[in-house]
Write an enzyme that holds these catalytic residues in place. Structure first.
Site, mmCIF file in Angstrom:
data_model
loop_
_atom_site.group_PDB
_atom_site.id
_atom_site.type_symbol
_atom_site.label_atom_id
_atom_site.label_comp_id
_atom_site.label_asym_id
_atom_site.label_seq_id
_atom_site.Cartn_x
_atom_site.Cartn_y
_atom_site.Cartn_z
ATOM 1 N N VAL A 20 30.235 23.953 31.597
ATOM 2 C CA VAL A 20 29.359 25.125 31.543
ATOM 3 C C VAL A 20 28.147 24.761 30.687
ATOM 4 O O VAL A 20 28.270 24.092 29.673
ATOM 5 C CB VAL A 20 30.094 26.353 30.979
ATOM 6 N N ILE A 77 30.943 21.417 27.475
ATOM 7 C CA ILE A 77 29.600 21.973 27.358
ATOM 8 C C ILE A 77 28.556 21.008 27.909
ATOM 9 O O ILE A 77 28.423 19.880 27.446
ATOM 10 C CB ILE A 77 29.279 22.326 25.896
ATOM 11 N N LYS A 78 27.820 21.491 28.920
ATOM 12 C CA LYS A 78 26.755 20.691 29.523
ATOM 13 C C LYS A 78 25.473 20.840 28.712
ATOM 14 O O LYS A 78 25.041 21.952 28.412
ATOM 15 C CB LYS A 78 26.487 21.141 30.958
ATOM 16 N N ILE A 79 24.883 19.704 28.391
ATOM 17 C CA ILE A 79 23.644 19.669 27.608
ATOM 18 C C ILE A 79 22.695 18.684 28.279
ATOM 19 O O ILE A 79 23.094 17.566 28.639
ATOM 20 C CB ILE A 79 23.928 19.245 26.158
#
Length: 227
Positions: free
Chosen positions: A59, A87-89
Protein backbone atom coordinates in the site's frame (compact mmCIF):
# COMPACT_ATOMS: atom_id res chain seq x y z
CA UNK A 1 8.80 -16.68 -8.57
CA UNK A 2 5.82 -15.46 -6.55
CA UNK A 3 2.68 -14.18 -8.26
CA UNK A 4 1.07 -10.99 -6.96
CA UNK A 5 -2.20 -9.43 -8.12
CA UNK A 6 -2.00 -5.75 -8.97
CA UNK A 7 -5.41 -4.44 -7.90
CA UNK A 8 -7.38 -2.55 -5.26
CA UNK A 9 -10.77 -4.11 -6.05
CA UNK A 10 -11.88 -6.30 -3.11
CA UNK A 11 -14.03 -8.62 -5.24
CA UNK A 12 -11.20 -9.10 -7.73
CA UNK A 13 -8.72 -9.72 -4.93
CA UNK A 14 -11.02 -12.24 -3.23
CA UNK A 15 -11.48 -14.11 -6.52
CA UNK A 16 -7.73 -14.17 -7.21
CA UNK A 17 -7.02 -15.50 -3.73
CA UNK A 18 -9.61 -18.24 -4.16
CA UNK A 19 -9.07 -19.24 -7.79
CA UNK A 20 -5.35 -18.65 -8.28
CA UNK A 21 -4.00 -18.60 -4.70
CA UNK A 22 -1.96 -15.50 -5.52
CA UNK A 23 0.98 -14.98 -3.19
CA UNK A 24 0.33 -11.30 -2.47
CA UNK A 25 -1.28 -8.06 -3.59
CA UNK A 26 0.07 -4.74 -4.82
CA UNK A 27 -1.99 -1.57 -4.91
CA UNK A 28 -1.31 2.00 -5.96
CA UNK A 29 -3.20 5.32 -5.88
CA UNK A 30 -4.49 4.81 -9.42
CA UNK A 31 -6.02 1.45 -8.49
CA UNK A 32 -7.57 2.96 -5.37
CA UNK A 33 -9.04 5.83 -7.39
CA UNK A 34 -10.47 3.36 -9.92
CA UNK A 35 -12.27 1.53 -7.11
CA UNK A 36 -14.29 4.66 -6.32
CA UNK A 37 -13.83 3.95 -2.62
CA UNK A 38 -12.29 6.09 0.17
CA UNK A 39 -8.75 4.91 0.92
CA UNK A 40 -8.91 3.77 4.53
CA UNK A 41 -12.21 1.84 4.44
CA UNK A 42 -10.91 0.13 1.30
CA UNK A 43 -7.61 -0.79 2.95
CA UNK A 44 -9.45 -2.24 5.95
CA UNK A 45 -11.51 -4.44 3.60
CA UNK A 46 -8.42 -5.64 1.74
CA UNK A 47 -6.69 -6.37 5.04
CA UNK A 48 -9.56 -8.64 6.08
CA UNK A 49 -9.16 -10.66 2.87
CA UNK A 50 -5.59 -11.68 3.77
CA UNK A 51 -6.02 -11.81 7.55
CA UNK A 52 -4.34 -14.84 9.10
CA UNK A 53 -2.03 -15.37 6.10
CA UNK A 54 1.52 -14.29 5.35
CA UNK A 55 0.54 -12.77 1.99
CA UNK A 56 2.02 -9.25 1.66
CA UNK A 57 -0.12 -6.32 0.51
CA UNK A 58 1.76 -3.29 -0.81
CA UNK A 59 0.00 0.00 0.00
CA UNK A 60 1.40 3.36 -1.04
CA UNK A 61 2.02 6.55 0.90
CA UNK A 62 0.86 9.87 -0.53
CA UNK A 63 3.15 10.48 -3.56
CA UNK A 64 3.00 14.23 -2.86
CA UNK A 65 5.05 13.85 0.33
CA UNK A 66 8.59 15.16 -0.02
CA UNK A 67 9.83 15.28 3.57
CA UNK A 68 11.16 11.94 4.80
CA UNK A 69 9.81 12.47 8.31
CA UNK A 70 6.29 12.96 6.97
CA UNK A 71 6.67 9.87 4.78
CA UNK A 72 7.72 7.87 7.84
CA UNK A 73 4.78 9.19 9.84
CA UNK A 74 2.22 8.17 7.23
CA UNK A 75 3.97 4.86 6.57
CA UNK A 76 3.78 4.06 10.27
CA UNK A 77 0.03 4.74 10.25
CA UNK A 78 -0.51 2.49 7.24
CA UNK A 79 1.63 -0.31 8.67
CA UNK A 80 -0.42 -0.31 11.85
CA UNK A 81 -3.58 -1.16 9.88
CA UNK A 82 -2.42 -4.72 9.14
CA UNK A 83 0.63 -6.94 9.71
CA UNK A 84 0.34 -7.90 6.03
CA UNK A 85 0.90 -4.36 4.80
CA UNK A 86 4.15 -3.48 3.07
CA UNK A 87 4.59 0.24 2.52
CA UNK A 88 5.23 1.45 -1.02
CA UNK A 89 7.50 4.48 -1.28
CA UNK A 90 8.63 6.16 -4.47
CA UNK A 91 12.31 6.05 -5.39
CA UNK A 92 14.10 9.28 -4.49
CA UNK A 93 16.38 10.80 -1.90
CA UNK A 94 13.65 11.48 0.66
CA UNK A 95 12.12 8.08 -0.01
CA UNK A 96 15.38 6.22 0.59
CA UNK A 97 15.92 8.13 3.83
CA UNK A 98 12.42 7.16 4.94
CA UNK A 99 13.04 3.53 4.02
CA UNK A 100 16.13 3.50 6.19
CA UNK A 101 14.18 4.77 9.20
CA UNK A 102 11.26 2.41 8.58
CA UNK A 103 13.65 -0.52 8.29
CA UNK A 104 15.09 0.45 11.67
CA UNK A 105 11.53 0.31 13.07
CA UNK A 106 10.90 -3.12 11.55
CA UNK A 107 8.42 -1.88 8.91
CA UNK A 108 8.71 -3.54 5.52
CA UNK A 109 8.89 -1.32 2.45
CA UNK A 110 8.53 -1.69 -1.31
CA UNK A 111 10.42 0.96 -3.26
CA UNK A 112 8.38 1.65 -6.38
CA UNK A 113 8.88 3.57 -9.63
CA UNK A 114 12.38 2.16 -10.03
CA UNK A 115 13.86 2.79 -13.46
CA UNK A 116 17.60 2.28 -12.93
CA UNK A 117 19.93 -0.18 -11.26
CA UNK A 118 21.35 2.65 -9.18
CA UNK A 119 17.93 3.42 -7.73
CA UNK A 120 17.51 -0.26 -6.90
CA UNK A 121 20.91 -0.26 -5.19
CA UNK A 122 19.94 2.74 -3.04
CA UNK A 123 16.71 0.95 -2.09
CA UNK A 124 18.52 -2.24 -1.14
CA UNK A 125 21.22 -0.55 0.93
CA UNK A 126 18.51 1.43 2.72
CA UNK A 127 16.86 -1.81 3.82
CA UNK A 128 13.87 -2.14 1.47
CA UNK A 129 12.14 -5.52 1.57
CA UNK A 130 11.14 -5.19 -2.08
CA UNK A 131 12.14 -3.12 -5.08
CA UNK A 132 9.80 -2.70 -8.06
CA UNK A 133 11.38 -2.05 -11.48
CA UNK A 134 8.72 -1.09 -14.03
CA UNK A 135 8.75 -3.08 -17.27
CA UNK A 136 5.88 -1.71 -19.35
CA UNK A 137 6.63 1.94 -18.70
CA UNK A 138 10.24 1.47 -19.83
CA UNK A 139 9.24 -0.38 -22.98
CA UNK A 140 6.57 2.19 -23.82
CA UNK A 141 9.39 4.71 -24.33
CA UNK A 142 11.73 2.40 -26.22
CA UNK A 143 13.86 1.12 -23.32
CA UNK A 144 14.48 -2.51 -22.40
CA UNK A 145 12.36 -3.08 -19.31
CA UNK A 146 13.23 -6.74 -18.91
CA UNK A 147 16.95 -6.05 -18.99
CA UNK A 148 16.41 -3.71 -16.04
CA UNK A 149 14.79 -6.57 -14.10
CA UNK A 150 17.70 -8.88 -14.93
CA UNK A 151 20.30 -6.26 -13.97
CA UNK A 152 18.59 -5.48 -10.66
CA UNK A 153 18.32 -9.19 -9.83
CA UNK A 154 22.01 -9.63 -10.63
CA UNK A 155 22.96 -6.66 -8.45
CA UNK A 156 21.07 -8.03 -5.46
CA UNK A 157 22.60 -11.46 -5.93
CA UNK A 158 26.18 -10.26 -6.36
CA UNK A 159 26.01 -7.86 -3.43
CA UNK A 160 24.04 -10.35 -1.29
CA UNK A 161 21.19 -8.00 -0.43
CA UNK A 162 18.03 -9.67 0.98
CA UNK A 163 15.81 -7.26 -0.99
CA UNK A 164 13.48 -9.02 -3.43
CA UNK A 165 12.63 -7.90 -6.96
CA UNK A 166 8.97 -7.40 -7.89
CA UNK A 167 8.68 -7.13 -11.67
CA UNK A 168 5.98 -4.48 -12.09
CA UNK A 169 4.02 -2.79 -14.90
CA UNK A 170 3.58 -6.20 -16.52
CA UNK A 171 1.50 -6.07 -19.70
CA UNK A 172 1.23 -9.63 -21.03
CA UNK A 173 1.95 -13.32 -20.46
CA UNK A 174 5.33 -13.04 -22.18
CA UNK A 175 6.36 -10.52 -19.54
CA UNK A 176 5.49 -13.06 -16.82
CA UNK A 177 7.74 -15.70 -18.35
CA UNK A 178 10.55 -13.26 -19.11
CA UNK A 179 10.49 -11.90 -15.55
CA UNK A 180 10.94 -15.41 -14.16
CA UNK A 181 13.83 -16.09 -16.53
CA UNK A 182 15.38 -12.71 -15.64
CA UNK A 183 15.55 -13.73 -11.98
CA UNK A 184 12.68 -11.73 -10.47
CA UNK A 185 11.59 -13.03 -7.08
CA UNK A 186 8.00 -11.86 -7.64
CA UNK A 187 5.86 -10.51 -10.45
CA UNK A 188 2.74 -8.41 -10.11
CA UNK A 189 0.09 -8.21 -12.81
CA UNK A 190 -3.52 -7.28 -13.36
CA UNK A 191 -6.24 -9.91 -13.32
CA UNK A 192 -6.64 -9.77 -17.10
CA UNK A 193 -2.96 -10.51 -17.70
CA UNK A 194 -2.97 -13.39 -15.23
CA UNK A 195 -6.13 -14.85 -16.73
CA UNK A 196 -4.70 -14.64 -20.26
CA UNK A 197 -1.51 -16.38 -19.13
CA UNK A 198 -3.42 -19.63 -18.61
CA UNK A 199 -4.46 -19.66 -22.25
CA UNK A 200 -2.80 -20.34 -25.56
CA UNK A 201 -4.41 -20.62 -29.03
CA UNK A 202 -2.38 -23.74 -29.76
CA UNK A 203 -3.84 -25.37 -26.67
CA UNK A 204 -7.32 -24.47 -27.90
CA UNK A 205 -6.48 -25.93 -31.30
CA UNK A 206 -5.19 -29.13 -29.70
CA UNK A 207 -8.32 -29.50 -27.57
CA UNK A 208 -10.41 -29.20 -30.73
CA UNK A 209 -8.31 -31.77 -32.65
CA UNK A 210 -8.28 -34.30 -29.83
CA UNK A 211 -11.94 -33.64 -29.06
CA UNK A 212 -12.89 -34.40 -32.64
CA UNK A 213 -10.84 -37.62 -32.49
CA UNK A 214 -12.53 -38.62 -29.24
CA UNK A 215 -15.93 -38.22 -30.87
CA UNK A 216 -14.91 -40.61 -33.67
CA UNK A 217 -13.60 -43.30 -31.32
CA UNK A 218 -16.02 -43.00 -28.41
CA UNK A 219 -19.51 -42.33 -29.80
CA UNK A 220 -21.74 -40.59 -27.32
CA UNK A 221 -24.74 -42.63 -26.26
CA UNK A 222 -27.52 -41.92 -23.84
CA UNK A 223 -26.56 -42.90 -20.33
CA UNK A 224 -22.80 -42.81 -20.97
CA UNK A 225 -20.50 -40.01 -19.77
CA UNK A 226 -21.01 -37.12 -22.14
CA UNK A 227 -24.14 -38.67 -23.59
Amino acid sequence: MLLFLDSALPDEIAAALEEWDVDGITTNPRHVAASGRPLFPLLHEIARLVEGTDKPVSVEVDPHLTDWRTIVQQAQQLAELSPNFVIKIGAGEAGFRAVRELSRRGIRTNVTLVFSVTQAWHAARSGAAYVSPFIGWKEMHGDDGMQLVADVAQLLHIQDYPTQVIAAAVRNAQHLAAAALAGAHCVTAGAGVIRDSFRNPYTDMGVQVFGDAWERTVPRQSGEPGG
